[in-house]
Scaffold this motif. Structure first.
Motif, PDB file in Angstrom:
ATOM      1  N   ILE A 149       8.006  -0.927   6.501  1.00 26.13           N
ATOM      2  CA  ILE A 149       7.684   0.459   6.189  1.00 26.13           C
ATOM      3  C   ILE A 149       8.859   1.098   5.462  1.00 26.13           C
ATOM      4  O   ILE A 149      10.015   0.919   5.863  1.00 26.13           O
ATOM      5  CB  ILE A 149       7.394   1.278   7.466  1.00 26.13           C
ATOM      6  N   SER A 150       8.577   1.843   4.393  1.00 23.45           N
ATOM      7  CA  SER A 150       9.626   2.601   3.705  1.00 23.45           C
ATOM      8  C   SER A 150       9.015   3.862   3.107  1.00 23.45           C
ATOM      9  O   SER A 150       7.819   3.913   2.835  1.00 23.45           O
ATOM     10  CB  SER A 150      10.278   1.758   2.594  1.00 23.45           C
ATOM     11  N   ARG A 151       9.839   4.881   2.926  1.00 20.23           N
ATOM     12  CA  ARG A 151       9.352   6.115   2.299  1.00 20.23           C
ATOM     13  C   ARG A 151       9.252   5.920   0.796  1.00 20.23           C
ATOM     14  O   ARG A 151       9.993   5.122   0.212  1.00 20.23           O
ATOM     15  CB  ARG A 151      10.275   7.285   2.630  1.00 20.23           C
ATOM     16  N   THR A 152       8.338   6.652   0.170  1.00 21.73           N
ATOM     17  CA  THR A 152       8.150   6.502  -1.273  1.00 21.73           C
ATOM     18  C   THR A 152       7.887   7.860  -1.903  1.00 21.73           C
ATOM     19  O   THR A 152       7.818   8.888  -1.212  1.00 21.73           O
ATOM     20  CB  THR A 152       6.995   5.522  -1.576  1.00 21.73           C
ATOM     21  N   LEU A 195       5.388   3.391   1.975  1.00 18.51           N
ATOM     22  CA  LEU A 195       4.914   2.071   1.541  1.00 18.51           C
ATOM     23  C   LEU A 195       4.694   1.217   2.777  1.00 18.51           C
ATOM     24  O   LEU A 195       5.520   1.208   3.698  1.00 18.51           O
ATOM     25  CB  LEU A 195       5.945   1.390   0.638  1.00 18.51           C
ATOM     26  N   PHE A 196       3.573   0.507   2.807  1.00 20.03           N
ATOM     27  CA  PHE A 196       3.255  -0.400   3.911  1.00 20.03           C
ATOM     28  C   PHE A 196       3.155  -1.819   3.358  1.00 20.03           C
ATOM     29  O   PHE A 196       2.428  -2.059   2.384  1.00 20.03           O
ATOM     30  CB  PHE A 196       1.913  -0.029   4.547  1.00 20.03           C
ATOM     31  N   ILE A 240       0.874  -1.185   0.000  1.00 16.37           N
ATOM     32  CA  ILE A 240       0.000   0.000   0.000  1.00 16.37           C
ATOM     33  C   ILE A 240       0.900   1.221   0.000  1.00 16.37           C
ATOM     34  O   ILE A 240       1.882   1.274   0.740  1.00 16.37           O
ATOM     35  CB  ILE A 240      -0.894  -0.009   1.254  1.00 16.37           C
ATOM     36  N   ALA A 241       0.588   2.195  -0.838  1.00 16.36           N
ATOM     37  CA  ALA A 241       1.293   3.475  -0.812  1.00 16.36           C
ATOM     38  C   ALA A 241       0.309   4.528  -0.335  1.00 16.36           C
ATOM     39  O   ALA A 241      -0.825   4.588  -0.822  1.00 16.36           O
ATOM     40  CB  ALA A 241       1.820   3.824  -2.195  1.00 16.36           C
ATOM     41  N   GLY A 242       0.711   5.347   0.627  1.00 19.01           N
ATOM     42  CA  GLY A 242      -0.207   6.344   1.149  1.00 19.01           C
ATOM     43  C   GLY A 242       0.509   7.531   1.755  1.00 19.01           C
ATOM     44  O   GLY A 242       1.672   7.439   2.165  1.00 19.01           O
ATOM     45  N   LYS A 243      -0.199   8.651   1.776  1.00 15.02           N
ATOM     46  CA  LYS A 243       0.329   9.881   2.369  1.00 15.02           C
ATOM     47  C   LYS A 243      -0.182  10.015   3.798  1.00 15.02           C
ATOM     48  O   LYS A 243      -1.380   9.895   4.048  1.00 15.02           O
ATOM     49  CB  LYS A 243      -0.124  11.089   1.546  1.00 15.02           C
TER      50      LYS A 243
END
Length: 455
Positions: free
Chosen positions: A242-245, A223-224, A168-171
């Motif tokens: 968890i990582s930044r995207t 990213l989850f 999942i990508a989210g802000k």
């Protein structure tokens, strides 16, 4: 290209319908716009065939997916029958898109003789019609069709109920403070909430442990992976990745939805309940502003700097309580006045002897519920708290009521009292007190003023 098996879909649809109660089935049929005379909740075995006959195989899969997203029934028993067909259609549509793109590329490379010329533009005689047909067959939003194969949208996650091997990508648009809970063996554990949104929807995220609290920054995208879903909440555990995207283009309305998922996480309680809560309990309350104090600069212990502080008092039918706002939180009082009804969320209790007050936190929010009524009254000014060239804060009594604090533009007050603003304005006001005036007030703000007695 393989087609979706009608018989297999009919079996799955039969299983889905068996999981619905009568009310849910009725809602689904109304959403699908299946004619009433052709369906009945008492003849469930006939409904799958009626749906397929009315909508077609592929369209009915899309419509059932939308229907399941709208009615309360979204558990795994329903979704395990539905999701394989949703995935199959997605793969099929992606394949169509790739073929269409390939066809358009070939058309660009062909000579004019390979197609026909119209207004000096060369085109494949069938490509536009086929592309239009593909668009009609695929009701998926553009952003969903462009979703990379490794990613699942928040919209689809809430339907499917699990990530599987996807991400999942989210802000992150909101983050709560750290909270605690006790395990069965009475160990104290930490957790916090995030409000997360992507291009398709928003979701509340519960993160276990305090070690990741500093990892998440409001406004950044992440990213989850390997998360859990429980009802409508996505849960991040120690096993989650968890990582930044890259930045996502999130619609403003979805950001607002995600923010409210966290802002309103703590239910509103009465002021009496807040007064009886334990030390450092997070609460949200709603009430009428009865007092707003001046801003003070407080010297912090063990630090060589000062921090702005402002207090207000809130009252409801169960009692009253003092709230202290610190630093940037003071700005949230702008535009608020005595008599306004406000909701104050995510404040924390503080006890001093038997007195309870509330302190703002990083995540405190003040929402105006109702503005104070405009009143025309006569007041007697009896005290000056602070007078500057722009605004004066004063004490005055409304006939038959207790003394209240008001604010007024200094230029208006000087004109009505008949004194100059220059020099020692405050002393001039004091020499003319007590002073009576007819005023229009809105909360604790004086909008209009006229002298009652001539000086």
């Amino acid at each position: 290209m393989a087609t979706v098996s009608e018989s297999e879909w009919k079996k799955a649809l039969t299983s889905i319908i068996e999981e619905l109660d009568d009310s849910q089935l009725k809602d689904m049929l109304e959403f699908l716009e299946i004619p009433k005379q052709r369906t009945s909740t008492t003849s469930r075995e006939l409904i799958p065939q009626r749906i397929i006959e009315s909508c077609g195989v592929e369209t009915s899969i899309h419509k059932i997916r939308e229907a399941v997203d709208r009615i309360p029934q979204r558990d795994g028993a329903v979704l395990k029958h539905l999701q394989p067909f949703v995935d199959e259609l997605k793969s099929k549509e992606e394949e169509k898109g790739q073929k269409r793109k390939h066809r358009e590329t070939e058309s660009e490379d062909e000579t004019p003789e390979a197609g026909f010329k119209k207004n000096n533009i060369v085109s494949d005689s069938c490509s536009d019609e086929e592309a239009e047909a593909d668009e009609l067959k695929s009701p998926q939003p553009d952003k969903e069709r462009k979703m990379p194969p490794w990613r699942i949208s928040i919209h689809d996650l809430k339907i499917v109920g699990q990530l599987g091997k996807k991400a999942i990508a989210g802000k992150v648009v909101q983050k709560s403070g750290l909270r605690t809970y006790q395990t069965k063996d009475k160990q104290k554990k930490f957790f916090f909430f995030l409000g997360v949104a992507d291009e398709t929807s928003s979701i509340k995220v519960m993160v276990y442990g305090n070690e990741r609290y500093q990892v998440f920054t409001v406004g950044d995208c992440y990213l989850f992976r390997n998360v859990l879903m429980e009802e409508k909440v996505m849960k991040v555990t120690k096993m989650s990745n968890i990582s930044r995207t890259a930045t996502l283009d999130v619609p403003q309305n979805l950001e607002m939805e995600a923010r409210m998922l966290v802002d309103f996480q703590i239910p509103v309680c009465s002021i009496a309940q807040a007064n009886s809560a334990a030390e450092r309990t997070s609460v949200s309350i709603e009430g009428t502003i009865t007092e707003i104090a001046s801003v003070e600069n407080i010297k912090l212990k063990s630090k060589r700097r000062k921090k702005a502080k402002q207090e207000l008092r809130l009252e409801d039918s169960t009692g009253s309580i003092r709230i202290t706002l610190w630093g940037e939180d003071i700005k949230q009082l702008r535009g608020k006045s005595h008599g306004d009804v406000v909701r104050v969320t995510n404040v924390r209790t503080s006890r001093f002897h038997d007195a309870v007050s509330l302190n703002s936190t990083t995540f405190t929010r003040i929402f105006q519920v109702q503005s104070a009524a405009v009143q025309n009254v006569t007041i007697e000014i009896i005290g000056i708290i602070k007078a500057s060239r722009t605004q004066t804060e004063l004490d005055a009594q409304i006939s038959g009521r207790e003394v209240q604090t008001f604010v007024v533009d200094s230029s208006l007050l000087a004109d009505v009292v008949g004194v100059r603003l220059e020099g020692d304005f405050e002393d001039r006001l004091l020499s003319n007190m007590p002073f009576s005036a007819d005023v229009e007030i809105e909360g604790n703000k004086i909008n209009k003023m006229n002298a009652v007695n001539e000086m």
